[in-house]
Design an enzyme around this catalytic site. Structure first.
Site, short mmCIF file in Angstrom:
data_model
loop_
_atom_site.label_atom_id
_atom_site.label_comp_id
_atom_site.label_asym_id
_atom_site.label_seq_id
_atom_site.Cartn_x
_atom_site.Cartn_y
_atom_site.Cartn_z
N HIS A 195 43.89 42.30 38.27
CA HIS A 195 43.63 42.61 39.68
C HIS A 195 43.69 41.37 40.55
O HIS A 195 43.90 41.46 41.76
CB HIS A 195 42.32 43.38 39.85
CG HIS A 195 41.06 42.60 39.75
ND1 HIS A 195 40.27 42.58 38.62
CD2 HIS A 195 40.41 41.83 40.66
CE1 HIS A 195 39.20 41.83 38.84
NE2 HIS A 195 39.27 41.36 40.06
N ASP A 215 42.19 43.99 31.78
CA ASP A 215 42.36 43.42 33.12
C ASP A 215 42.75 41.95 33.03
O ASP A 215 41.93 41.05 33.23
CB ASP A 215 41.05 43.59 33.90
CG ASP A 215 41.23 43.35 35.39
OD1 ASP A 215 42.29 42.86 35.79
OD2 ASP A 215 40.28 43.66 36.15
N SER A 223 35.84 36.99 39.17
CA SER A 223 36.95 37.71 38.55
C SER A 223 37.94 36.70 38.00
O SER A 223 38.38 35.80 38.70
CB SER A 223 37.64 38.60 39.58
OG SER A 223 36.83 39.67 39.96
#
Length: 736
Positions: free
Chosen positions: A83, A219, A651
């Site tokens: 992402h 991810d 992230s």
């Protein structure tokens, strides 16, 4: 007095129980090194952060200014979340080469894809410069004189830290200005896409699983940093070569067991642990409900459009992801704050604070907490107007921000021409027009305009609505539908060909006519209205709040000295540590700390489109073709949770074991943890990480890109990877 003593005793017990709370400044790790060692750290604080020799920090890069990434090979191979690289993957995608759907793997360096504007920034050093920043500051200075002197001090610090180097630097306040750190950085500007799994892997679970545990999402994405011939930052060139890092992370093939030490190293964006009761009340009861409603409205429109066409799905994939992520977080955050009685906890702390400050004769602390309450009432409408403006202008109908990107040419054409900057501005807008219309679907934008403009007028405090917008609405008989029709039917900003023709044959007169374009008029009205009516008052009151928060936080540290304090996250490099562990956030429910490939197959069988997987991947998983990446129990582990305190910006951060080896990739928090930016609860707050062995399995076994795994240093059993490669670090003038 007995009651107060009991209250404070309970408070200390409560505060001291937060064993894994905190995002710590790497340069100050010595203060918590013993605690980290007691939990399982085997390397030293110097191995984690060092200025004069290579350390873990030299493998950690801020990715594109928002996420975190890490170097995992001697050839600059960069790992981050899917992402985080989503926009780059999307920008390279088309109907002919749909990398979002099919994935992308460069089988040689020559196939790696360039990404103009994408950067990777490393921290060279962090230094406490509080004394230097406050040099010459006196109590009798006016706020204006104080700000001017501090700006002068900051410029001197930056000049000293960067003199004779290609580094950049900035100074940032911590704990509302109770301390200041200078941060010296080095930024690489040639970052190329190397590999990305299909979105079915990288976004497995979609919105259904976002912020949820158990999780089975791969991810991750892979990039590579390129440098000039001298290994220093350089603009893109075919002559550039893979960056040779001072340190890269070795990869553990053993994984983690429950209770193992883990740490997450990265660039957390923002936490607000010290917010007072009134500020938290605004978040729970005003800001979050408004933002959730506006985003839910636009998501319903976008999701329906994306389902109707593969082309629209590609066009809006990154936008939808950006809007959806915070939307679901805010829902969970509100739920957690309410369930944990955040307002009650804050109020009890402030009552104790006020009582103890009074007993100790600390009038300035009492005055600060009282004045903060008044200011939060005064700033409320300006804060709401700001939040509504952000949601509408930046996450609403694209035509407005796109139209406003032409403001320089519309309002300052001749000035740009005189400065010799006109050609550059025109070329920049040509590129912007192509990029915009590549990912633009007008009917979808019209529907968003129609729905969100109504919500804008409903939520914006009446006196802070821009006068021009009020007039525009009245001219259209107070009909949002009429406003929409006039905007899109009469605006040049819906016509790519007309805009390109204008940019190819420009004139001051032609651009001046755009002053009357309905889309531009509205964009300019929103922008001007915010900067004229909202920002000055919001800024002034917020500045006063921050000054009082400095006093309030200083009071907390003095009045309650037994608590471990840490500075709120502010997008600077931080380390958080905890253990691999599950949780029991709901009565009668206990979560294991890891998931396996079996969960992918089980979710895939439900028929939910968020759990669709490529048939060839399902076949490999059903065959249990795990290669060397299975855990010792024979299962392929997919994700795991830990009690590391993380937030947005983390992230893509590496999850590292006590030996300094990569064991996972941080990408999310559990639904029950989303309030941790404001209130951290050790019993329920868990971060979610991809097991690094699943990453390797996807790259090698599924994608057949084993050459990328061959670049890495894989460590098994009791092997210990040395803190190599050791490279002499370039020193700043202050250390030479």
């Amino acid at each position: 007095m007995r009651i107060l003593t009991l209250t404070l005793g309970l408070l200390f017990v409560s505060l001291s129980s937060f064993a894994t709370e905190g995002m710590f400044i790497p340069a100050l790790l010595e203060s918590i090194e013993d605690d980290m060692r007691a939990m399982g750290l085997e390397i030293s604080a110097e191995d984690i952060y060092s200025v004069n020799s290579s350390s873990l920090k030299d493998a950690i890069a801020q990715f594109g200014g928002g996420c975190t990434s890490e170097i995992i090979s001697s050839q600059g191979l960069l790992l981050t979340n899917h992402h985080c690289g989503y926009r780059q993957i999307q920008q390279h995608s088309s109907l002919e080469n749909n990398y979002l759907k099919d994935g992308f793997w460069a089988m040689s360096m020559s196939e790696e894809l360039t990404n103009p504007g994408l950067t990777a920034t490393f921290i060279v050093r962090m230094d406490d410069v509080t004394a230097k920043m406050l040099q010459g500051i006196t109590d009798d200075m006016s706020a204006q004189d104080r700000a001017a002197k501090m700006k002068e001090n900051e410029a001197a610090i930056i000049e000293a830290m960067t003199r004779g180097t290609n580094h950049e630097a900035f100074v940032r306040p911590f704990n509302y200005g109770n301390s200041y750190f200078s941060i010296v950085t080095k930024t690489y500007k040639d970052v190329r896409l190397v590999g990305a799994p299909p979105s079915a892997i990288g976004k497995f679970g979609g919105d259904t699983d976002n912020w949820v545990w158990p999780r089975h999402t791969g991810d991750f994405s892979l990039f590579r940093i390129y440098a000039g011939p001298d290994n220093e930052p350089a603009e893109y060139s075919e002559e550039n070569r893979p960056y040779e890092p001072a340190h890269y992370l070795p990869v553990s093939m053993d994984g983690v067991e429950e209770g193992d030490f883990t740490m997450v190293y990265g660039f957390p964006g923002r936490t607000e642990q010290y917010l007072t009761t009134d500020a938290v009340d605004y978040v729970i009861n005003t800001a979050n409900p408004m933002r959730i409603h506006m985003r839910e409205t636009s998501l319903n429109i976008i999701d329906q459009a994306m389902r109707s066409s593969e082309k629209i799905q590609i066009q809006y994939a990154a936008k939808q992801s950006s809007i959806s992520n915070a939307y679901k977080k805010w829902i969970g955050q509100n739920g957690g704050l309410i369930e944990l009685d955040a307002l009650g906890k804050k109020q009890r702390l402030e009552d104790s604070y006020r009582q103890l400050a009074s007993l100790k004769g600390k009038k300035e602390y009492v005055d600060a907490i009282d004045r903060l309450k008044v200011l939060h009432g005064e700033i409320r409408d300006y804060r709401l107007a700001r939040d509504v403006f952000i949601e509408y202008y930046f996450y609403g109908p694209e035509i407005l921000s796109f139209a406003n990107s032409f403001s320089d040419l519309i309002e300052n054409y001749e000035g740009l021409e005189e400065k010799g900057e006109l050609k550059k501005a025109l070329e920049g807008l040509k590129s912007s027009v192509k990029s915009h219309f590549k990912d633009y679907h007008q009917p979808t934008d019209e529907a968003i305009y129609l729905a969100l403009t109504e919500l804008y007028f409903d939520n914006m405090p009446g006196e802070l609505i821009p006068d021009q917008m009020r007039t525009f609405k009245e001219k259209n008989k107070n009909s949002i539908e009429r406003m929409k029709m006039r905007t899109y039917e009469r605006s040049i900003f819906t016509n790519e060909q007309a805009l390109m023709k204008l940019l190819d044959s420009p004139s001051a007169k032609a651009f001046a006519k755009l002053m009357k374009d309905p889309a531009y008029q509205q964009a300019a009205a929103h922008y001007a209205g915010y900067f004229q009516k909202v920002r000055p008052q919001y800024g002034a009151k917020n500045q006063e709040i921050d000054a009082l928060m400095k006093t309030y936080v200083a009071g907390l540290m003095e009045l309650f000295p037994n608590k471990t304090y840490w500075a709120d996250a502010n997008s600077t490099l931080r380390l958080t540590y905890g253990k691999a562990e599950g949780s029991a956030p709901v009565d009668g429910m206990a979560y294991k700390f890891y998931t396996t490939a079996n969960g992918i197959l089980q979710k895939n069988a439900t028929g939910n489109p968020d759990f669709e997987m490529p048939a060839d991947l399902i076949k490999k998983l059903e065959a249990r073709n795990y290669g060397p990446y299975a855990h010792k129990d024979g299962e392929l582990r997919i994700c795991f949770t830990g009690s590391n305190h993380t937030t947005g910006g983390n992230s893509g951060s590496p999850a590292i074991n006590g030996k300094g080896q990569l064991v996972g990739l941080n990408f999310d928090r559990s639904w029950e943890s989303t309030m941790s930016d404001i209130l951290f609860d050790p019993g329920r707050c868990r971060n979610i990480m991809v097991d690094i062995r699943y990453v390797l399995w996807v790259v090698d076994v599924y994608a057949g890109a084993g050459h990328l795994v061959d670049e890495m240093t894989l460590v098994r059993g009791e092997e210990k990877a040395e803190m190599e490669p050791e490279m002499e670090m370039e020193l700043t003038p202050d250390t030479q």
